[in-house]
Motif scaffolding. Structure first.
Motif, PDB file in Angstrom:
ATOM      1  N   ASP A   1      21.502  31.899   2.170  1.00 32.73           N
ATOM      2  CA  ASP A   1      22.799  31.660   2.806  1.00 32.73           C
ATOM      3  C   ASP A   1      23.544  32.988   2.938  1.00 32.73           C
ATOM      4  O   ASP A   1      23.706  33.720   1.957  1.00 32.73           O
ATOM      5  CB  ASP A   1      23.603  30.663   1.946  1.00 32.73           C
ATOM      6  CG  ASP A   1      24.884  30.210   2.638  1.00 32.73           C
ATOM      7  OD1 ASP A   1      25.329  30.872   3.590  1.00 32.73           O
ATOM      8  OD2 ASP A   1      25.451  29.182   2.197  1.00 32.73           O
TER       9      ASP A   1
ATOM     10  N   LEU B   1      20.290  31.244   6.478  1.00 31.82           N
ATOM     11  CA  LEU B   1      21.183  30.136   6.802  1.00 31.82           C
ATOM     12  C   LEU B   1      22.546  30.719   7.140  1.00 31.82           C
ATOM     13  O   LEU B   1      23.165  31.393   6.318  1.00 31.82           O
ATOM     14  CB  LEU B   1      21.296  29.193   5.594  1.00 31.82           C
ATOM     15  CG  LEU B   1      22.322  28.056   5.692  1.00 31.82           C
ATOM     16  CD1 LEU B   1      21.963  27.078   6.798  1.00 31.82           C
ATOM     17  CD2 LEU B   1      22.429  27.312   4.354  1.00 31.82           C
ATOM     18  N   ALA B   2      22.986  30.469   8.374  1.00 33.15           N
ATOM     19  CA  ALA B   2      24.330  30.930   8.763  1.00 33.15           C
ATOM     20  C   ALA B   2      25.257  29.726   8.665  1.00 33.15           C
ATOM     21  O   ALA B   2      25.531  29.247   7.575  1.00 33.15           O
ATOM     22  CB  ALA B   2      24.278  31.541  10.163  1.00 33.15           C
ATOM     23  N   GLY B   3      25.706  29.169   9.800  1.00 36.06           N
ATOM     24  CA  GLY B   3      26.541  27.966   9.733  1.00 36.06           C
ATOM     25  C   GLY B   3      25.727  26.718   9.435  1.00 36.06           C
ATOM     26  O   GLY B   3      26.197  25.772   8.824  1.00 36.06           O
ATOM     27  N   GLY B   4      24.502  26.739   9.906  1.00 38.05           N
ATOM     28  CA  GLY B   4      23.618  25.605   9.658  1.00 38.05           C
ATOM     29  C   GLY B   4      23.620  24.556  10.758  1.00 38.05           C
ATOM     30  O   GLY B   4      22.911  23.558  10.671  1.00 38.05           O
TER      31      GLY B   4
ATOM     32  N   GLN C   1      26.725  33.423   3.877  1.00 34.25           N
ATOM     33  CA  GLN C   1      28.183  33.293   3.919  1.00 34.25           C
ATOM     34  C   GLN C   1      28.940  34.270   3.028  1.00 34.25           C
ATOM     35  O   GLN C   1      30.099  34.569   3.283  1.00 34.25           O
ATOM     36  CB  GLN C   1      28.616  31.850   3.594  1.00 34.25           C
ATOM     37  CG  GLN C   1      28.343  31.401   2.175  1.00 34.25           C
ATOM     38  CD  GLN C   1      29.076  30.088   1.850  1.00 34.25           C
ATOM     39  OE1 GLN C   1      30.249  30.124   1.553  1.00 34.25           O
ATOM     40  NE2 GLN C   1      28.388  28.969   1.919  1.00 34.25           N
TER      41      GLN C   1
END
Ligand code: FAD
Ligand code: FES
Ligand code: FES
Lengths: 429, 154, 281
Positions: free
Chosen positions: C46, C24-27, C48
């Protein structure tokens, strides 16, 4: 109140007034229907037809009924009087057997949470016999084509026809030295108001059904809810909360009756909220119109005659179509005085999404046709578009195509003169 | 799962589902319904909130992603007694019609002015370009932001 | 579904290589796909918190951009604005502020939509892509990577992009239905240098013209060595129409894009710093 924010600036008339409701809106406190809640509320979700035209052969509801959190699964059999509509009650609350447009609601699922309601709605099986659809209003109005609403609108799909006649068309053509004849077509549009439909319905401490909704037409909603559920008017209360844009798209019933039905049947407060996609399926659209125009004028640039045929696609249900095509017919000549006129405006049922009120209410579409005709005529006549208009616009004392003599407040000439300098290059074209 | 975030300056510890959106948590769990859902697809900006100083669409952020971050919603700005300059400007310019886009608009404008107190017209237009309004035609909204820019003190 | 937020690349790979896990990057792509049930995930990793994936920095004669760098970060970076103009322009035209604040460059490639705005720009900037997996790191030219389906085996982490700093100029233009929040109908990126009044090192890439963004070798060949005068743009536009015709074949959008491409290429060329003065366009 904040002392630094002024109230009225200037006099009472012509002054600038702060909107009273804007306070709650800039603070995020204004309540739209999705924002109101009640203790113990359940969520309802409609199962909608993916087909534009179909017969329903059967429903399988067992899996949905057994699903986690489900409180009730309702069908047309649960609706005492299964119809609503602003002019004709031709639109079912829940379809019994005849699907007439994609998005028609068939089954209503109520569950403890929204997620459970959506999951259970996904378990409903509807057995559709897909029928050929009528998508072209010109086709749908032909004789012998199966009628979509035989019980309500009879053996034709034409729900409305208004002829407008003035003067003597034959004479007008005899006088015409230049003729322009063209076909025009406008597209279907969605209002796309920013707030998708939502409703909260519940039975209050007096045993009255309360429906909180963003609507343009609360008293009508009350009547339709009462009628569909077999209640008296005074048993139903419609509360209009903040309305997140409407533009005509909230004049018909969308979720009101379904939510009310679920609340009445389960005695639980019921919340319904459309996703944007569901919203597109559940309200009216702007009428696409096909317009055939034939206009005649003398070499001197005076209009002598106009004949027009306007076909509006009503989609699956009548909604305001008769009124809208009436307006289209009345406005078909635009702001021009034409001595001889024949206009025929039709609203035709098809299997397209149903169409209804939207800003202009039928007066907007013919503009494309009558103004384009003027530009083309001007070119034929070698006149500037401005000049041709000035020679034909309505003034005080003019008579419209429907025989109304204009006695005042006719600002067309002033308006044209005011914009003329901005149009210099265009009108010289 | 458990998340910890700051919402309008208040530390919150919440039990959420991993698939839950920040928008749902704000509206359904914290009853902060000033944040609106207009499309659920990142297109309209009605769900705009400020996260660590930057605007995001809360329909496009999982609550889990917001774990450890600071979120500002429209409820965190002003009140009737002391409006935020942007709120005041929206009122005075008549930039509010149905009001459904307003919370998102106000937050996009606030984030801009926090970052650059004296934006030009072009900068304002870009900053507001992720927020759709179907009522106003944008003109008064853009003017309200300009007005607020004039009043924001550095 | 469960959610983890590792802090190092090693932990990321360990979590991400388990079956059913998605990064999951920005989503901004993934969350919608999950909600629409277009993809299933057992869990989300994620990215982040991995600081090294968020960096933009110059290392010698190349620009390193981490996969988790957002479009807004790129837009605010002076190095990108000057050294990777095409990418900067692509970022500017992408989405809207809220989306740019969240969406990452890595996500744009990994999602690999035909209209992904960064890809034509990265192609003409000769980007290489850093891929990590348990078997180590590989560096693949983007043009080569875009010929693979899937782009990489599941569990692979896209770590970042390496752009050679050639000193050449570049530009980008996109045709959308409106100015903000518009998915590209067609996009074009261009990179070139001027040598004695002639074009050299010309690269042109297109987006939203077929399944994936692509570099046109034909076009490069036709344009290299041409005199950079008013005629250059005309040749580029004419030849681009042929390329787009071939790429789109019988698609419904072909007649439209065949016409539109001339305008997009003209605009892309005009966005190149040294072409602005008017010699080219
Ligand atoms: C309203 C809206 C407007 C948009 N406008 C545009 C536009 O104008 N132009 C455009 O190009 N796109 C646009 N997009 C699409 C999207 O924002 C971009 O593709 C974005 O770059 C995706 O990045 P992300 O960080 O959000 O990726 P995510 O959604 O987090 O991930 C996307 C996919 O990539 C995978 N992934 C992400 N990072 C990695 C990694 N480091 N290694 C391996 N796999 C990875 C994920 O598992 C997932 O499958 C828009 C989206 C929305 C919602
Ligand atoms: S609801 Fe989030 S952008 Fe529209
Ligand atoms: S005021 Fe209604 S959407 Fe903006």
């Amino acid at each position: 109140m904040n002392g630094t924010v002024g109230g009225t600036v200037g006099g009472t008339v012509g002054g600038r007034v702060l909107r009273e409701d804007a306070w709650g809106k800039v603070l995020g406190q204004a309540a739209f229907p999705a924002d109101v809640r009640r203790e113990g509320q359940i969520y309802a979700v409609a199962v909608r037809s993916p087909h534009a035209h179909a017969r329903i052969r059967g429903l399988k509801l067992d899996e949905a009924r057994k699903a986690e959190g489900v409180v009730a699964v309702l069908t047309s059999a649960d609706v005492p009087h299964n119809g609503h509509g602003v002019l004709y009650r031709d639109q079912p609350v829940l379809v019994q057997d005849h699907v007439r447009m994609a998005g028609d609601p068939v089954v209503l699922v109520g569950a403890e949470t929204l997620a459970e309601a959506r999951t259970a709605a996904g378990l409903v099986e509807v057995d559709y016999e897909v029928l050929p659809g009528l998508f072209d209003p010109e086709e749908a109005m032909k004789e012998g084509v199966p009628a979509l609403h035989p019980e309500i609108h009879g053996s034709t799909n034409i729900v409305y026809h208004l002829p407008v006649c003035k003067g003597n068309v034959a004479k007008g053509w005899a006088e015409a030295e230049v003729t322009v004849e063209r076909d025009y077509q406008t597209q279907m549009l969605d209002h796309a108001f920013l707030q998708p439909e939502a409703v909260l319905a519940y039975v209050d401490e007096r045993g009255h059904l309360v429906v909180e909704v963003a609507t343009q037409y609360a008293h009508y909603d009350r009547g339709e809810i009462a009628h569909a559920l077999g209640l008296k008017f005074n048993q139903v209360r419609v509360k209009t909360v903040s309305v997140g844009g409407a533009f005509g798209g909230r004049e018909d019933i969308s979720l009101q009756i379904m939510a009310a039905l679920m609340a009445w049947r389960t005695l639980r407060p019921v919340k319904m909220e459309n996703t944007r996609e569901e919203s597109f399926h559940s309200h009216s659209k702007r009428h696409p119109m096909r317009m055939h125009y034939k206009t005649g004028a003398t070499r001197a640039g005076k209009l002598t005659v106009l004949e027009a045929r306007i076909v509006g696609d009503a989609g699956a249900y009548a909604s305001w179509s008769p009124n809208i095509l009436r307006k289209a017919a009345i406005h078909a000549t635009g702001p021009y005085e034409i001595p001889n006129v024949r206009v025929d405006a039709y609203a035709v049922l098809t299997n397209n999404p149903y169409t209804g009120a939207m800003r202009g209410f039928g007066a907007a579409q013919p503009v494309l046709a009558y103004e384009s005709q003027m530009d083309l005529l001007a070119r034929e006549l070698g006149l500037s578009p401005m000049e041709l208009r000035l020679r034909n616009i309505c003034r005080v004392g003019s008579e419209t195509a429907t025989g109304q003599v204009l006695t005042g407040s006719v600002g067309m000439e002033e308006c044209l003169k005011a914009v003329k300098s901005y149009l210099g290059e265009v009108s010289a074209r | 799962m458990k998340i910890e975030l700051t919402v309008n300056g208040v530390a919150r510890i919440l039990e959420v589902e991993p698939e839950e959106r920040l928008l749902d948590v704000l509206r359904e769990r914290l009853h902060l319904t000033g944040t609106k859902e207009g499309c659920g697809e990142g297109e309209c900006g009605a769900c705009t909130v400020i996260m660590d100083g930057k605007t995001v669409n809360s329909c496009m952020v999982l609550a889990a992603q917001a774990d450890g971050h600071a979120v500002t919603t429209i409820e965190g700005l002003g009140n009737r007694g002391s409006l935020h300059p942007v709120q005041k400007a929206f009122l005075e310019e008549g930039a509010v019609q149905c009001g459904f886009c307003t919370p998102g608009m106000v937050l996009s404008a606030k984030a801009l002015l926090d970052r650059s107190p004296h934006p030009g017209k072009e900068q304002i237009a870009v900053a507001m370009s992720g927020n759709l309004c179907r009522c106003t035609g944008y003109d008064k909204i853009l003017r309200a932001v300009e007005r607020a820019a004039g009043e924001v003190k550095e | 579904m469960y959610y983890v937020r590792p802090e190092t690349v090693a932990e990321v790979l360990e979590a991400g290589e388990k079956p059913g896990m998605l990064y999951l990057a920005g989503g901004t792509d993934l969350i919608l796909k999950l909600r629409r049930q277009e993809v299933q995930a057992r869990g989300l990793v994620d990215l982040q918190a991995v600081a090294e994936l968020r960096r933009i920095r110059v290392e010698g004669d190349r620009l390193e951009i981490g996969a988790m760098v957002s479009f807004a970060d790129l837009l605010n970076n002076d190095q990108v604005a000057t050294e990777a103009r095409a990418l900067w322009l692509a970022c500017r035209s992408m989405g809207a502020p809220q989306i740019r604040n969240q969406a990452t460059l890595g996500g744009n490639l990994a999602n690999c939509s035909p209209a992904a705005d960064s890809l034509p720009a990265l192609l003409v900037l000769q980007a290489q892509v850093r891929l990590l997996s348990h078997s180590g790191e590989t560096l693949v030219p983007l043009a080569e990577l875009l010929e693979r389906t899937p782009l990489w085996p599941s569990g692979t982490l896209l770590a970042g992009f390496r752009l050679p700093l050639t000193g050449g100029a570049s530009g980008f233009a996109k045709l959308g239905r409106r100015q903000a929040l518009a998915i590209a109908r067609l996009s074009a990126a261009v990179a070139l240098r001027e040598e004695n009044g002639r074009a050299s090192g010309v690269r042109l890439a297109f987006g939203a013209a077929g399944k994936r963004a692509f570099l046109s070798a034909d076009l490069a060949e036709k344009l290299n060595g041409l005199v950079l005068d008013g005629g250059f743009t005309e040749v580029a536009c004419r030849e681009a129409r042929k390329v787009i015709s071939r790429a789109l074949g019988e698609r419904a959008s072909a007649p439209y894009k065949r016409e539109a491409v001339a305008g997009v290429v003209r605009e892309a060329l005009a966005s190149v710093e040294f072409m602005k003065s008017g010699e080219g366009a």
